[in-house]
Design a protein around this motif. Sequence first.
Motif, PDB file in Angstrom:
ATOM      1  N   THR A   1       4.302   0.671  -5.960  1.00 53.39           N
ATOM      2  CA  THR A   1       4.028   1.900  -5.808  1.00 53.39           C
ATOM      3  C   THR A   1       2.526   1.960  -5.091  1.00 53.39           C
ATOM      4  O   THR A   1       2.504   2.836  -4.226  1.00 53.39           O
ATOM      5  CB  THR A   1       3.806   2.862  -7.152  1.00 53.39           C
ATOM      6  OG1 THR A   1       4.785   2.477  -7.902  1.00 53.39           O
ATOM      7  CG2 THR A   1       3.530   4.228  -6.918  1.00 53.39           C
ATOM      8  N   LYS A   2       1.763   1.174  -5.296  1.00 53.85           N
ATOM      9  CA  LYS A   2       0.395   1.046  -4.821  1.00 53.85           C
ATOM     10  C   LYS A   2       0.333   0.306  -3.547  1.00 53.85           C
ATOM     11  O   LYS A   2       0.907   0.675  -2.390  1.00 53.85           O
ATOM     12  CB  LYS A   2      -0.481   0.428  -5.874  1.00 53.85           C
ATOM     13  CG  LYS A   2      -0.244   1.260  -7.374  1.00 53.85           C
ATOM     14  CD  LYS A   2      -0.784   2.579  -7.181  1.00 53.85           C
ATOM     15  CE  LYS A   2      -0.596   3.370  -8.468  1.00 53.85           C
ATOM     16  NZ  LYS A   2       0.397   3.237  -9.370  1.00 53.85           N
TER      17      LYS A   2
ATOM     18  N   MET B   1       5.646   0.662 -14.376  1.00 50.85           N
ATOM     19  CA  MET B   1       6.045   0.593 -15.960  1.00 50.85           C
ATOM     20  C   MET B   1       7.296  -0.167 -16.366  1.00 50.85           C
ATOM     21  O   MET B   1       7.510  -0.615 -17.244  1.00 50.85           O
ATOM     22  CB  MET B   1       5.910   2.067 -16.314  1.00 50.85           C
ATOM     23  CG  MET B   1       4.523   2.673 -16.431  1.00 50.85           C
ATOM     24  SD  MET B   1       3.220   1.622 -17.481  1.00 50.85           S
ATOM     25  CE  MET B   1       3.977   1.176 -19.054  1.00 50.85           C
TER      26      MET B   1
ATOM     27  N   ASP C   1      -1.194  -8.708 -14.232  1.00 47.24           N
ATOM     28  CA  ASP C   1      -0.703  -7.326 -13.289  1.00 47.24           C
ATOM     29  C   ASP C   1      -1.865  -7.571 -12.107  1.00 47.24           C
ATOM     30  O   ASP C   1      -3.114  -7.551 -12.453  1.00 47.24           O
ATOM     31  CB  ASP C   1      -1.231  -6.164 -14.416  1.00 47.24           C
ATOM     32  CG  ASP C   1      -1.009  -4.735 -13.466  1.00 47.24           C
ATOM     33  OD1 ASP C   1      -0.963  -4.832 -12.325  1.00 47.24           O
ATOM     34  OD2 ASP C   1      -0.466  -3.747 -14.010  1.00 47.24           O
TER      35      ASP C   1
HETATM   36  C1  LIG Z   1      -2.801  -1.431 -12.586  1.00 42.12           C
HETATM   37  C2  LIG Z   1      -1.489  -0.835 -12.828  1.00 42.12           C
HETATM   38  N1  LIG Z   1      -0.664  -1.430 -13.286  1.00 42.12           N
HETATM   39  C3  LIG Z   1       0.709  -0.516 -13.366  1.00 42.12           C
HETATM   40  C4  LIG Z   1       0.857   0.628 -13.038  1.00 42.12           C
HETATM   41  C5  LIG Z   1       1.971   1.511 -13.396  1.00 42.12           C
HETATM   42  O1  LIG Z   1       2.729   1.640 -11.896  1.00 42.12           O
HETATM   43  P1  LIG Z   1       3.908   2.927 -11.875  1.00 42.12           P
HETATM   44  O2  LIG Z   1       3.060   4.091 -11.633  1.00 42.12           O
HETATM   45  O3  LIG Z   1       4.313   2.383 -10.426  1.00 42.12           O
HETATM   46  O4  LIG Z   1       4.774   2.873 -12.846  1.00 42.12           O
HETATM   47  C6  LIG Z   1      -0.336   1.292 -12.568  1.00 42.12           C
HETATM   48  C7  LIG Z   1      -0.225   2.854 -12.023  1.00 42.12           C
HETATM   49  O5  LIG Z   1      -1.559   3.532 -11.699  1.00 42.12           O
HETATM   50  C8  LIG Z   1      -1.693   0.520 -12.197  1.00 42.12           C
HETATM   51  O6  LIG Z   1      -2.621   1.280 -11.806  1.00 42.12           O
END
Ligand SMILES: Cc1ncc(COP(=O)(O)O)c(C=O)c1O
Length: 406
Positions: free
Chosen positions: A207-208, A87, A183
């Motif tokens: 994070t993913k 985010m 994204d």
């Molecule tokens: C496609 C996608 N973009 C951005 C984010 C946001 O990531 P973060 O939780 O690291 O802030 C997520 C979170 O699930 C996501 O699935």
Amino acid sequence: MMRKWGVSTELIHDQHVAERKTGAVAQPIVPAVAFSFETHEMASDTVSGKVDGIYYGRYGNSTLRVLEEKMASLENGEAALAVGSGMAAISSVLFGVLQNGDHLLVTKDVYGGTYHFLTTLLPRCGISFSLVDCTDVNCIVEAIQPNTKAVYIETPSNPVLTVLDIEAIANVTKQYDLPLIVDNTFMSPCLQKPLDLGADIVIHSATKYLNGHGDVIAGVIVADAEFIQFIRKQIMGDLGQVLSAWDAFLILRGLKTLGLRMERHCSNAHKIATFLESHPQVERVYYPGLKSHPQYEIAERQMGGMGGIVSFEMKGGSTAATSFIDALHLSMISFSLGDPETLVQHPATMTHSSLSESDRMDAGITDGLIRLSAGLEDVEDVIDDLAQAFDKIKETSKRNGEMIYG
Ligand SMILES: Cc1ncc(COP(=O)(O)O)c(C=O)c1O
């Protein structure tokens, strides 16, 4: 000339030099906040940007720098910036391209946190947006306003895995001189490189898949060097979204196995999607690797693999979906994705609960929808777990005299 390395080699070796003093092969962690200079002139030239360098931890540090160079190289971009969350990457980029009075075009199905940012913080800054069906480039052209300043897409989208044709959309955005922001979280640079297809800015929730072990919150932005420098100095530095060196180290470690992990995520997801598609208690399956997916051909052309996320709609709506995930033993109920564990969630009441009812319906997020992030387990065990949960809720519905499954 030497042949360009394959992506798995690049993930392990690129930007990597053994630490000079000790010869350490693993990346050293440099937690230092302050960096010293031999002269005042060198310090002042560094802060002014006259010479490239690291000077204060809120603007980056040397462990982050290794991660940033690696991500820029993997995405075939000029430069990258590592930030404190996905985010933070999304909000910094949007604050970087938009100001009071501007308008943003956004694909109609995006991650719930992105939607929350668009509907809460952006209006406070006097920035408007339109949610558009970006599967049809004519809809993009029709939605462009005189004050439109950028187009933002997510492909495949979260959670219904809509695949957008990046090249076709980039042709439109170039014509109107609008930056195209993608994204790329669901794909990772192993499976999709949006900059090669004409996009201008790439965002990741690191994070993913990039970190891949569910123990770091982080984000990455890849773009041209001038934009990255602007975000670093004018946005990240002021809002304070910098990533810690410890987390950068964990992502660098995770990246080494990204190639292998993505192969397994993709093959597990494909097998799970095939199982679900033939299951009588499932109404519909969303997976770009299935021939039934509406953008299967674009996915085949654009993506190096079909990814690890499968979404599916249960017959029986919300009750069936929530009882089903409650009945799972191995797969875990969780908001995240891209981890070694298979994770499931109910988007309508979890990740996408901030969407208005009509935007939720427009995005295809029905009450019976479940999102599954295929983990790295032996896939037969995951499928057995899903099968027993289907049987369990069928038994319960029979006992209650419901006629959902005929
Ligand atoms: C496609 C996608 N973009 C951005 C984010 C946001 O990531 P973060 O939780 O690291 O802030 C997520 C979170 O699930 C996501 O699935």
